[in-house]
Write an enzyme that holds these catalytic residues in place. Sequence first.
Site: not given
Ligand code: HSE
Length: 315
Positions: A131, A184
């Site tokens: 991530e 993201t």
């Molecule tokens: N919690 C993260 C966000 C998840 O909302 O940026 C990304 O998939």
Amino acid sequence: MTKKYVLVYAPATIANLGSGYDVLGVAIEKPGDIVEAKRTLEPGVHFTLSTIHENVPATSRKNVAAHVAALMLEEFKPPFGIKLTLHKHMPIGSGLGSSAASSVGAVVAVNELLQKKLRRSELLRFAVEGERLASGSPHADNAAPSLFGGVCLVRSYTPLEVVQIPIQKTFFWVVVHPHVIVKTKEARSILPKNVPLASAVRQWGNVSGLTVGLMTGNVALVGKSMEDTLVEPFRAKLIPAFDEVKRAALSHGAAGCSISGSGPSVFALAPSLKQARVIGKAMRDVFQSVAHVESEMYVSATNMNGAYVIDSGKG
Ligand code: HSE
């Protein structure tokens, strides 16, 4: 017995569940990524990508699956290398936890070849490095449910601590993925760094309500506690016709509706699988008629298993 080959499935996830930015996530049944790992005599990770989706990083240095596999080999220094093939069944930038599924598939597969050196809980720290590579942040709210299944709460990041919420009944989810890309990294960069205390109070009331609702099987409480006044208003602008799609979900019987992860997918909580299909169709119709965007939907009960080994038979 020494394993030489393994095939692993890792499911998509809905992160945040509305109010739980970076701390809540649920595993769904489909879609998911498949990772194939085979021992080789040559050391290191030899990576191959198999996908119909565009813009998925194809090199060992840039792909999250290869990256987390390499981190594990560096730490445990086994006397072999790994040929790793990622069968990527999800697009990136979808809000379906695509990078987390690839990372989780890879860490579970490598762990099998390492003779299950690590427990599942110990694999999470490697998966979140995927991530970090994909989005610049090692958030765990996609990786944890993909790895463990069910609904997971990231209670703490320092140290990383995840608890699986003991849900009282099966909840039904529908996720609609419109064909636009939201990265993201960008969807995180537009968020304010600080929040007013009154908004924080509202949000932790909601996160707690959501948790209690999940534990007591109270669909209505979970649905209304998905309300997200901190993040959703900023990210809604990145999703075409978001307000209309959400309205359609709620007016067709959804208990709650919000952005899946960082979007553009939008998810809803439904009282039954049948209703989930009705809600999903209404959401897709709005994406099509208002935003002129194609989409697909995934209807699922909560996936309680997370990633699993499909096959470890071949040599
Ligand atoms: N919690 C993260 C966000 C998840 O909302 O940026 C990304 O998939």
